[in-house]
Design a protein around this motif. Structure first.
Motif, PDB file in Angstrom:
ATOM      1  N   PRO A 139      47.771 120.763  -3.670  1.00  0.00           N
ATOM      2  CA  PRO A 139      46.707 121.747  -3.931  1.00  0.00           C
ATOM      3  C   PRO A 139      45.330 121.257  -3.485  1.00  0.00           C
ATOM      4  CG  PRO A 139      48.171 121.591  -5.821  1.00  0.00           C
ATOM      5  CD  PRO A 139      48.579 120.498  -4.871  1.00  0.00           C
ATOM      6  N   GLY A 140      45.063 119.975  -3.670  1.00  0.00           N
ATOM      7  CA  GLY A 140      43.776 119.438  -3.263  1.00  0.00           C
ATOM      8  C   GLY A 140      43.598 119.431  -1.760  1.00  0.00           C
ATOM      9  N   PHE A 141      44.691 119.205  -1.041  1.00  0.00           N
ATOM     10  CA  PHE A 141      44.621 119.226   0.419  1.00  0.00           C
ATOM     11  C   PHE A 141      44.320 120.633   0.910  1.00  0.00           C
ATOM     12  CE2 PHE A 141      45.996 119.410   4.744  1.00  0.00           C
ATOM     13  CZ  PHE A 141      45.737 118.142   5.269  1.00  0.00           C
ATOM     14  N   VAL A 142      45.029 121.592   0.367  1.00  0.00           N
ATOM     15  CA  VAL A 142      44.843 122.988   0.766  1.00  0.00           C
ATOM     16  C   VAL A 142      43.416 123.465   0.481  1.00  0.00           C
ATOM     17  CG1 VAL A 142      45.597 125.354   0.336  1.00  0.00           C
ATOM     18  CG2 VAL A 142      47.281 123.517   0.452  1.00  0.00           C
ATOM     19  N   ALA A 143      42.839 122.974  -0.623  1.00  0.00           N
ATOM     20  CA  ALA A 143      41.502 123.411  -1.022  1.00  0.00           C
ATOM     21  C   ALA A 143      40.409 122.812  -0.142  1.00  0.00           C
ATOM     22  CB  ALA A 143      41.250 123.040  -2.483  1.00  0.00           C
ATOM     23  N   ARG A 144      40.656 121.626   0.396  1.00  0.00           N
ATOM     24  CA  ARG A 144      39.596 120.900   1.092  1.00  0.00           C
ATOM     25  C   ARG A 144      39.790 120.800   2.606  1.00  0.00           C
ATOM     26  NH1 ARG A 144      35.965 116.653  -0.163  1.00  0.00           N
ATOM     27  NH2 ARG A 144      34.889 116.126   1.764  1.00  0.00           N
ATOM     28  N   PHE A 145      41.018 120.597   3.045  1.00  0.00           N
ATOM     29  CA  PHE A 145      41.274 120.272   4.441  1.00  0.00           C
ATOM     30  C   PHE A 145      42.125 121.325   5.138  1.00  0.00           C
ATOM     31  CE2 PHE A 145      40.959 116.084   2.249  1.00  0.00           C
ATOM     32  CZ  PHE A 145      39.770 115.675   2.823  1.00  0.00           C
ATOM     33  N   ARG A 146      42.183 121.204   6.464  1.00  0.00           N
ATOM     34  CA  ARG A 146      43.091 122.016   7.260  1.00  0.00           C
ATOM     35  C   ARG A 146      43.937 121.073   8.098  1.00  0.00           C
ATOM     36  NH1 ARG A 146      42.011 124.857   4.013  1.00  0.00           N
ATOM     37  NH2 ARG A 146      41.139 126.959   4.017  1.00  0.00           N
ATOM     38  N   PRO A 147      45.251 121.249   8.073  1.00  0.00           N
ATOM     39  CA  PRO A 147      46.121 120.311   8.788  1.00  0.00           C
ATOM     40  C   PRO A 147      46.163 120.567  10.288  1.00  0.00           C
ATOM     41  CG  PRO A 147      47.442 122.012   7.767  1.00  0.00           C
ATOM     42  CD  PRO A 147      46.028 122.261   7.341  1.00  0.00           C
ATOM     43  N   ARG A 148      46.367 119.503  11.026  1.00  0.00           N
ATOM     44  CA  ARG A 148      46.629 119.576  12.450  1.00  0.00           C
ATOM     45  C   ARG A 148      47.756 118.590  12.763  1.00  0.00           C
ATOM     46  NH1 ARG A 148      44.217 123.420  11.773  1.00  0.00           N
ATOM     47  NH2 ARG A 148      42.531 124.372  12.980  1.00  0.00           N
ATOM     48  N   VAL A 149      48.607 118.956  13.689  1.00  0.00           N
ATOM     49  CA  VAL A 149      49.712 118.095  14.085  1.00  0.00           C
ATOM     50  C   VAL A 149      49.758 118.080  15.612  1.00  0.00           C
ATOM     51  CG1 VAL A 149      52.184 117.645  13.914  1.00  0.00           C
ATOM     52  CG2 VAL A 149      50.992 118.752  12.005  1.00  0.00           C
ATOM     53  N   VAL A 150      49.247 117.020  16.223  1.00  0.00           N
ATOM     54  CA  VAL A 150      49.247 116.971  17.687  1.00  0.00           C
ATOM     55  C   VAL A 150      50.338 116.045  18.231  1.00  0.00           C
ATOM     56  CG1 VAL A 150      46.787 117.501  17.816  1.00  0.00           C
ATOM     57  CG2 VAL A 150      47.528 115.119  17.873  1.00  0.00           C
ATOM     58  N   SER A 151      50.914 115.229  17.356  1.00  0.00           N
ATOM     59  CA  SER A 151      52.032 114.355  17.743  1.00  0.00           C
ATOM     60  C   SER A 151      51.686 113.416  18.885  1.00  0.00           C
ATOM     61  CB  SER A 151      53.271 115.189  18.098  1.00  0.00           C
ATOM     62  OG  SER A 151      53.710 115.915  16.967  1.00  0.00           O
ATOM     63  N   THR A 152      50.498 112.857  18.824  1.00  0.00           N
ATOM     64  CA  THR A 152      50.071 111.799  19.736  1.00  0.00           C
ATOM     65  C   THR A 152      48.948 111.039  19.054  1.00  0.00           C
ATOM     66  OG1 THR A 152      48.906 111.303  21.800  1.00  0.00           O
ATOM     67  CG2 THR A 152      48.601 113.494  20.896  1.00  0.00           C
ATOM     68  N   THR A 153      48.840 109.737  19.337  1.00  0.00           N
ATOM     69  CA  THR A 153      47.790 108.941  18.711  1.00  0.00           C
ATOM     70  C   THR A 153      46.417 109.193  19.318  1.00  0.00           C
ATOM     71  OG1 THR A 153      48.366 107.084  20.170  1.00  0.00           O
ATOM     72  CG2 THR A 153      49.332 107.102  17.947  1.00  0.00           C
ATOM     73  N   LEU A 154      46.321 110.134  20.239  1.00  0.00           N
ATOM     74  CA  LEU A 154      45.005 110.608  20.663  1.00  0.00           C
ATOM     75  C   LEU A 154      44.206 111.053  19.447  1.00  0.00           C
ATOM     76  CD1 LEU A 154      43.094 111.331  23.023  1.00  0.00           C
ATOM     77  CD2 LEU A 154      44.229 113.568  23.129  1.00  0.00           C
ATOM     78  N   ALA A 155      44.908 111.526  18.414  1.00  0.00           N
ATOM     79  CA  ALA A 155      44.242 111.986  17.193  1.00  0.00           C
ATOM     80  C   ALA A 155      43.462 110.873  16.507  1.00  0.00           C
ATOM     81  CB  ALA A 155      45.265 112.586  16.235  1.00  0.00           C
ATOM     82  N   LEU A 156      43.907 109.626  16.623  1.00  0.00           N
ATOM     83  CA  LEU A 156      43.140 108.511  16.046  1.00  0.00           C
ATOM     84  C   LEU A 156      41.794 108.360  16.751  1.00  0.00           C
ATOM     85  CD1 LEU A 156      45.570 105.515  15.329  1.00  0.00           C
ATOM     86  CD2 LEU A 156      43.898 106.494  13.750  1.00  0.00           C
ATOM     87  N   ALA A 157      41.790 108.486  18.066  1.00  0.00           N
ATOM     88  CA  ALA A 157      40.531 108.439  18.808  1.00  0.00           C
ATOM     89  C   ALA A 157      39.633 109.589  18.395  1.00  0.00           C
ATOM     90  CB  ALA A 157      40.805 108.483  20.310  1.00  0.00           C
ATOM     91  N   TRP A 158      40.233 110.724  18.099  1.00  0.00           N
ATOM     92  CA  TRP A 158      39.448 111.882  17.672  1.00  0.00           C
ATOM     93  C   TRP A 158      38.786 111.663  16.323  1.00  0.00           C
ATOM     94  CZ3 TRP A 158      43.408 116.326  19.084  1.00  0.00           C
ATOM     95  CH2 TRP A 158      43.386 116.505  20.480  1.00  0.00           C
ATOM     96  N   VAL A 159      39.399 110.898  15.442  1.00  0.00           N
ATOM     97  CA  VAL A 159      38.749 110.568  14.171  1.00  0.00           C
ATOM     98  C   VAL A 159      37.490 109.757  14.457  1.00  0.00           C
ATOM     99  CG1 VAL A 159      38.958 109.389  11.946  1.00  0.00           C
ATOM    100  CG2 VAL A 159      40.910 110.634  12.875  1.00  0.00           C
ATOM    101  N   ALA A 160      37.618 108.767  15.329  1.00  0.00           N
ATOM    102  CA  ALA A 160      36.469 107.942  15.690  1.00  0.00           C
ATOM    103  C   ALA A 160      35.362 108.764  16.339  1.00  0.00           C
ATOM    104  CB  ALA A 160      36.907 106.825  16.627  1.00  0.00           C
ATOM    105  N   ALA A 161      35.753 109.797  17.092  1.00  0.00           N
ATOM    106  CA  ALA A 161      34.782 110.605  17.836  1.00  0.00           C
ATOM    107  C   ALA A 161      34.238 111.786  17.046  1.00  0.00           C
ATOM    108  CB  ALA A 161      35.420 111.108  19.125  1.00  0.00           C
ATOM    109  N   GLY A 162      34.700 111.969  15.810  1.00  0.00           N
ATOM    110  CA  GLY A 162      34.204 113.070  14.985  1.00  0.00           C
ATOM    111  C   GLY A 162      34.915 114.388  15.199  1.00  0.00           C
ATOM    112  N   LYS A 163      36.051 114.367  15.912  1.00  0.00           N
ATOM    113  CA  LYS A 163      36.818 115.587  16.147  1.00  0.00           C
ATOM    114  C   LYS A 163      37.870 115.827  15.074  1.00  0.00           C
ATOM    115  CE  LYS A 163      36.290 115.310  21.181  1.00  0.00           C
ATOM    116  NZ  LYS A 163      36.978 115.426  22.484  1.00  0.00           N
TER     117      LYS A 163
END
Length: 273
Positions: free
Chosen positions: A173-197
């Motif tokens: 419930p807390g996740f649904v209230a605060r965040f929106r999920p994304r699933v890209v299935s590549t570690t490019l997503a880690l770079a996106w955390v660093a870049a603010g995406k």
């Protein structure tokens, strides 16, 4: 061209190697690719092999005395060297094989410089281990939770189940209230955390600190100021469990609380023997 790599610092070498791999990945995109079965549903393509070959050529020319661990070719170079490069030539092979452009090329010097290249956007995220920036624009990487997007790796195996399963986090419930999920299935997503995406990235697993898949992204997140631990809140390293990388301490604490809630519920639901 290869000779010029010897004049680069480690960050430059990581970036040049990642670019070389990205060039191959981009050039082979959309073509008919042979698949090499690796077992357990995993496979490589001719693009994985060709990209790794291009990356290794740069590393061999620039740092011939270093060891290299490649996803496809295994241990290479000077095995006794204390300096070890970790190479994932095409992270997101399944995406790529079906015509999805969400992939990354990862090159990292263990405990040092690293680069992540996006073959299709042209972005190259790099760090010297202390600072991080996107090389094409020169923009420093600045993590922020503002997007509220959390990327969750849902790929098997699930070593922490039934106590923790990443897919169950999405129903918290807390996740649904605060965040929106994304699933890209590549570690490019880690770079996106660093870049603010992305606000955060979550994956289960064991010790991933020395993984060819994750090392470069972890390095970027740390250098840009993200909070990076395992999914249990413990430091990454031997005995570690997965990765929780968040743009800031508040986001990290909130997600860690949800993971711990879920873990406790999973443990209670497991019949005792």
């Amino acid at each position: 061209m290869i000779d010029s790599f010897t004049n680069l610092d480690d960050t430059g070498v990581a970036a040049a190697a990642a670019r070389a791999g990205a060039d191959v990945v981009r050039s082979m995109y959309g073509g008919r690719l042979d698949r090499i079965d690796k077992g357990a549903g995993d496979f490589a393509t001719a693009a994985d092999l060709a990209a790794e070959k291009a990356i290794l050529a740069v590393l061999a020319a620039a740092r011939p005395a270093d060891a290299i661990l490649g996803e496809e070719g295994g241990e290479q170079g000077a095995a006794e060297s204390a300096r070890r490069w970790l190479v994932d030539p095409l992270c997101g092979t399944l995406n790529y094989a079906v015509g999805n452009m969400l992939v990354a090329v990862n090159v990292a010097l263990r405990d040092g410089a690293a680069a992540v290249a996006d073959p299709f956007s042209g972005e190259v995220f790099a760090t010297d281990g202390t600072t991080a920036r996107e090389l094409e624009s020169g923009t420093p990487l600045a993590p922020t939770p503002a997007t509220n997007l959390v990327d969750v790796n849902l790929d098997p195996p699930f070593p922490s189940a039934p106590g923790f399963r990443a897919v169950d986090l999405l129903a918290h419930p807390g996740f649904v209230a605060r965040f929106r999920p994304r699933v890209v299935s590549t570690t490019l997503a880690l770079a996106w955390v660093a870049a603010g995406k992305r606000a955060a990235y979550v994956t289960d697993g064991g010790d991933l600190s020395g993984s060819v898949h994750f090392a470069a992204g972890i390095a970027l997140c740390r250098a840009s100021g993200c909070v990076v631990t395992g999914v249990d809140g413990e430091p990454l390293g031997p005995g570690g469990r997965g990765i929780l990388a968040a743009a800031d301490a508040e986001t990290h604490a909130l997600l860690l609380s949800m993971i711990r809630d879920q873990t406790l519920q999973g443990q209670r639901a497991t019949p005792s023997r």
